[in-house]
Design a protein around this motif. Structure first.
Motif, PDB file in Angstrom:
ATOM      1  N   ALA A 149     100.443 -23.835 -32.874  1.00 48.96           N
ATOM      2  CA  ALA A 149      99.546 -24.690 -33.644  1.00 48.96           C
ATOM      3  C   ALA A 149     100.267 -25.999 -33.967  1.00 48.96           C
ATOM      4  N   LEU A 195      92.717 -23.907 -32.284  1.00 47.55           N
ATOM      5  CA  LEU A 195      93.712 -24.222 -33.309  1.00 47.55           C
ATOM      6  C   LEU A 195      95.081 -23.693 -32.894  1.00 47.55           C
ATOM      7  N   ASP A 201      92.718 -28.731 -35.772  1.00 49.03           N
ATOM      8  CA  ASP A 201      93.530 -28.639 -36.980  1.00 49.03           C
ATOM      9  C   ASP A 201      92.930 -27.790 -38.094  1.00 49.03           C
ATOM     10  N   LEU A 221      96.160 -16.895 -34.083  1.00 44.86           N
ATOM     11  CA  LEU A 221      96.450 -18.141 -34.784  1.00 44.86           C
ATOM     12  C   LEU A 221      97.692 -18.021 -35.657  1.00 44.86           C
ATOM     13  N   GLU A 222      97.817 -16.934 -36.411  1.00 46.36           N
ATOM     14  CA  GLU A 222      98.975 -16.796 -37.280  1.00 46.36           C
ATOM     15  C   GLU A 222     100.255 -16.598 -36.477  1.00 46.36           C
ATOM     16  N   GLY A 226      99.792 -20.840 -37.415  1.00 45.61           N
ATOM     17  CA  GLY A 226      98.712 -21.250 -38.296  1.00 45.61           C
ATOM     18  C   GLY A 226      98.504 -20.271 -39.433  1.00 45.61           C
ATOM     19  N   ARG A 227      97.429 -20.472 -40.165  1.00 45.60           N
ATOM     20  CA  ARG A 227      97.114 -19.602 -41.305  1.00 45.60           C
ATOM     21  C   ARG A 227      95.613 -19.392 -41.384  1.00 45.60           C
ATOM     22  N   GLY A 252      95.767 -25.102 -38.806  1.00 50.96           N
ATOM     23  CA  GLY A 252      96.873 -25.243 -37.889  1.00 50.96           C
ATOM     24  C   GLY A 252      98.192 -25.133 -38.628  1.00 50.96           C
ATOM     25  N   ALA A 253      99.218 -25.840 -38.177  1.00 52.27           N
ATOM     26  CA  ALA A 253     100.546 -25.695 -38.772  1.00 52.27           C
ATOM     27  C   ALA A 253     100.701 -26.440 -40.076  1.00 52.27           C
TER      28      ALA A 253
END
Length: 254
Positions: A149, A195, A201, A221-222, A226-227, A252-253
């Protein structure tokens, strides 16, 4: 089986389901309505049968919770680890002839998304991720490679909005005052994957989703840095009553 083995199994089954969905799409299909008025097709049922059979054969000790089984009243008792399966995420997109639909196979451990595979049948992209390892990848015609991400670019955020909820006034209110470069309307778990690979984002979700919609793509994603959190910044957790998620943000990051 190791986490790598479990992810390989999920990715293989997601890819097989994607091929089956594409074959049904090419042959033509009818759209039916479930009791909650959500659409369902032969592709949903065929893909789920393929995935569920494969998971239960390879991992008989890990329960499987699958969308169409739950809709039919078959709810498997949960354990510390269990699979969550959405055989065709974005059936509305599929039925409308668009390409933003996906196959989601996620493994929950405790109350968190642990690993998952997402297939995008229209482009035959496969995404995988193992959260504790921070390992995420994408496989397509060009081969397999790691994905990460991104942080929001200087020009502003690329926001990915659910096509079905893109006219929700809450989206405009949420974005008001934020630096936004563009808003893209995309269906299904494909948003999480974009993402994860650094092509967007932010994905704010205000409408209803189910846990099988999010477990696999959240893991991807994680694992990519990302979260996925509530609007109060709490992690999106699993094993909730009726498998319903509240509103959330996929990031994203940043």
């Amino acid at each position: 089986m190791t986490d790598e083995d479990l992810l390989a199994l999920a990715a293989t089954l997601a890819e097989r389901a994607a091929h089956a969905i594409n074959a049904i799409r090419a042959a033509g299909f009818a759209v039916e309505r479930k009791s909650d008025e959500s659409p369902v097709t032969e592709a949903d049922r065929v893909a789920e049968a393929l995935i569920v059979e494969g998971l239960r054969a390879a991992t008989p000790d890990i329960p499987v919770v699958a969308e169409e089984e739950v809709s039919a009243g078959l709810i498997t008792k949960l354990a510390h680890r269990y699979w969550l399966v959405d055989p065709l995420d974005g059936t509305r997109e599929f039925a409308a002839g668009r390409d933003s639909f996906a196959v989601n196979i996620g493994l929950v451990q405790g109350d968190r998304a642990h690993l998952g595979a997402v297939a995008v049948p229209a482009s035959m992209e496969i995404f995988g991720g193992i959260v504790p390892q921070g390992l995420a990848w994408k496989r397509d015609a060009a081969g397999q490679r790691a994905i990460r991400a991104r942080r929001i670019p200087e020009k502003g955020a690329t926001v990915l909005a659910s096509r079905h909820y893109s006219d929700d006034p809450r989206l405009d209110r949420f974005l008001d005052g934020r630096k936004v470069a563009e808003v893209q309307k995309i269906g299904s778990a494909v948003k999480f994957c974009r993402l994860a690979e650094g092509a967007g984002d932010l994905y704010p979700r205000f409408g209803r989703t189910m846990e099988w919609d999010t477990a696999a793509p959240q893991a991807v994603l994680e694992a990519a840095g990302g979260r996925v959190v509530s609007f109060e910044d709490a992690p999106l957790r699993y094993g909730k009553p009726d498998f319903e998620n509240g509103a959330f943000l996929a990031l994203g990051a940043a």
